[in-house]
Design a protein around this motif. Structure first.
Motif, PDB file in Angstrom:
ATOM      1  N   TYR A 142      42.287  39.717  31.890  1.00 16.84           N
ATOM      2  CA  TYR A 142      42.478  38.392  31.273  1.00 16.84           C
ATOM      3  C   TYR A 142      43.886  38.287  30.708  1.00 16.84           C
ATOM      4  O   TYR A 142      44.564  37.266  30.883  1.00 16.84           O
ATOM      5  CB  TYR A 142      41.435  38.183  30.176  1.00 16.84           C
ATOM      6  N   LYS A 145      46.300  37.916  33.603  1.00 21.44           N
ATOM      7  CA  LYS A 145      46.177  36.672  34.369  1.00 21.44           C
ATOM      8  C   LYS A 145      46.525  35.432  33.565  1.00 21.44           C
ATOM      9  O   LYS A 145      47.112  34.473  34.105  1.00 21.44           O
ATOM     10  CB  LYS A 145      44.743  36.560  34.903  1.00 21.44           C
ATOM     11  N   PHE A 146      46.207  35.423  32.275  1.00 21.40           N
ATOM     12  CA  PHE A 146      46.322  34.196  31.490  1.00 21.40           C
ATOM     13  C   PHE A 146      47.286  34.275  30.313  1.00 21.40           C
ATOM     14  O   PHE A 146      47.633  33.241  29.730  1.00 21.40           O
ATOM     15  CB  PHE A 146      44.943  33.775  30.971  1.00 21.40           C
ATOM     16  N   ASP A 194      29.586  37.752  27.393  1.00 18.41           N
ATOM     17  CA  ASP A 194      30.690  37.534  28.336  1.00 18.41           C
ATOM     18  C   ASP A 194      30.603  38.444  29.548  1.00 18.41           C
ATOM     19  O   ASP A 194      31.099  38.100  30.629  1.00 18.41           O
ATOM     20  CB  ASP A 194      32.032  37.784  27.643  1.00 18.41           C
ATOM     21  N   ASP A 200      30.302  32.402  32.128  1.00 19.76           N
ATOM     22  CA  ASP A 200      31.486  31.540  32.223  1.00 19.76           C
ATOM     23  C   ASP A 200      32.758  32.375  32.183  1.00 19.76           C
ATOM     24  O   ASP A 200      33.725  32.090  32.904  1.00 19.76           O
ATOM     25  CB  ASP A 200      31.495  30.522  31.074  1.00 19.76           C
ATOM     26  N   PHE A 201      32.780  33.411  31.346  1.00 20.47           N
ATOM     27  CA  PHE A 201      33.973  34.250  31.241  1.00 20.47           C
ATOM     28  C   PHE A 201      34.242  34.966  32.559  1.00 20.47           C
ATOM     29  O   PHE A 201      35.379  34.975  33.048  1.00 20.47           O
ATOM     30  CB  PHE A 201      33.822  35.278  30.116  1.00 20.47           C
ATOM     31  N   GLU A 203      33.254  34.166  35.555  1.00 24.09           N
ATOM     32  CA  GLU A 203      33.641  33.209  36.596  1.00 24.09           C
ATOM     33  C   GLU A 203      35.099  32.793  36.443  1.00 24.09           C
ATOM     34  O   GLU A 203      35.838  32.704  37.429  1.00 24.09           O
ATOM     35  CB  GLU A 203      32.718  31.993  36.535  1.00 24.09           C
ATOM     36  N   LYS A 204      35.545  32.540  35.234  1.00 21.73           N
ATOM     37  CA  LYS A 204      36.945  32.160  35.000  1.00 21.73           C
ATOM     38  C   LYS A 204      37.879  33.308  35.344  1.00 21.73           C
ATOM     39  O   LYS A 204      38.931  33.107  35.972  1.00 21.73           O
ATOM     40  CB  LYS A 204      37.144  31.746  33.551  1.00 21.73           C
ATOM     41  N   LEU A 205      37.511  34.515  34.949  1.00 21.50           N
ATOM     42  CA  LEU A 205      38.364  35.673  35.170  1.00 21.50           C
ATOM     43  C   LEU A 205      38.652  35.884  36.650  1.00 21.50           C
ATOM     44  O   LEU A 205      39.777  36.252  37.028  1.00 21.50           O
ATOM     45  CB  LEU A 205      37.710  36.922  34.581  1.00 21.50           C
ATOM     46  N   ALA A 207      38.154  33.615  39.227  1.00 23.65           N
ATOM     47  CA  ALA A 207      38.486  32.441  40.027  1.00 23.65           C
ATOM     48  C   ALA A 207      39.913  32.560  40.551  1.00 23.65           C
ATOM     49  O   ALA A 207      40.834  32.910  39.811  1.00 23.65           O
ATOM     50  CB  ALA A 207      38.338  31.168  39.189  1.00 23.65           C
TER      51      ALA A 207
END
Length: 287
Positions: A142, A145-146, A194, A200-201, A203-205, A207
């Motif tokens: 994370y 990536k972010f 998570d 949701d976490f 899936e976001k990680l 994507a």
């Protein structure tokens, strides 16, 4: 509704594994913190990386872990090989001492970001290498990536990381049978929620791809992992990725989720290879 016999037995086994994970990482940190840091030479902010090992190594503990107990073997192992080694605590919850990695994973990634900046400032380097166990092998993704971590990290080595979440040997699939448990889990221990496969976490990680350019990834897994399941979901896809199963290197290695991260020298040799691939040597049951 009663659960089928096999599913009930799997649930009980998974609960046992989870309890083992908790117990194995729940050694009182206060009893170890000073001796480990002093005598084993890690978290020494006067350490300057050498030409042989030009990047410091930041160790990232797993769920219920802390900056000392997770690394009582690996940190000295790397220090003896000439690395500057550092470890952090993250994911603390109010009123919960010693057991970390329980807070929201996105917030934990911001703590890692700050810690890496601290290490970079102290050692005068541009990039570090990261080695993490379980959540500690996944959470840094994370940050990469972010949060701009790709500019600050050369390599990420994940030991039994839950990169695509976990079913916990099927236990998470039982949540619908117990209404209210999942919201309670999210409220009380956000990191556990998570890490559920399909969260949701997670899936976001994942994507848009598992990796980011410029970072070298290694995943070290065991077939006997009953915490991050199925174990192949730990693997990453993308350029610069190496996925390793310790039993392919040493067929008699019986490590499961806890031991592969805390005491497994086969896994640790692969960590050393990943940190210094130019001088990598074959890994087997004795090397």
């Amino acid at each position: 509704m009663l659960l089928p016999g096999n599913r009930w037995r799997r649930a009980m086994r998974a609960l046992t594994v989870a309890a083992t994970l908790f117990a194995a990482t729940a050694i009182p940190a206060a009893a170890h913190a000073a001796p480990a840091a002093t005598h084993s030479g890690w978290n020494d902010y006067s350490c300057k990386p050498s030409a042989t090992h030009p990047r410091p190594v930041v160790l990232v503990h797993g769920t219920f872990g802390n900056s000392v107990d997770n690394w009582l073997v690996l940190a000295p192992y790397l220090v003896k090989r000439g690395y500057c080694v550092f470890s952090l605590d993250y994911g603390q919850l109010p009123g919960v001492p010693l057991f970390n990695g329980l807070g929201p994973i996105a917030a934990s990634a911001r703590q890692l970001d700050s810690f890496v900046d601290k290490v970079r400032g102290a050692t005068g380097v541009t990039k570090v290498d990261l080695v993490g166990h379980s959540q500690g092998g996944m959470m840094p993704r994370y940050y990469l990536k972010f949060l701009g971590g790709a500019a600050e990290v050369n390599a990420l080595v994940g030991i039994a990381p839950d990169n695509h979440g976990t079913t916990l040997s099927g236990l998470t699939k039982l949540l619908p049978y117990f209404p209210g448990i999942e919201p309670l889990l999210t409220l009380a221990t956000p990191a556990l929620a998570d890490q559920i496969a399909g969260s949701d976490f997670v899936e976001k990680l994942n994507a848009g791809g598992d990796t980011v350019p410029g970072v070298h990834y290694t995943v070290i897994a065991t077939r006997y992992d009953e915490v991050v399941t199925p174990y192949r979901t730990q693997f990453l896809d993308g350029p610069g990725v190496r996925n390793v199963v310790v039993q392919d290197l040493c067929p008699v290695d019986l490590s499961e989720h806890v031991t592969i991260g805390t005491v497994d020298l086969v896994a640790y040799h692969e960590v050393a290879n990943a940190l210094d691939p130019a001088h990598a040597s074959p890994t087997d049951c004795v090397n």
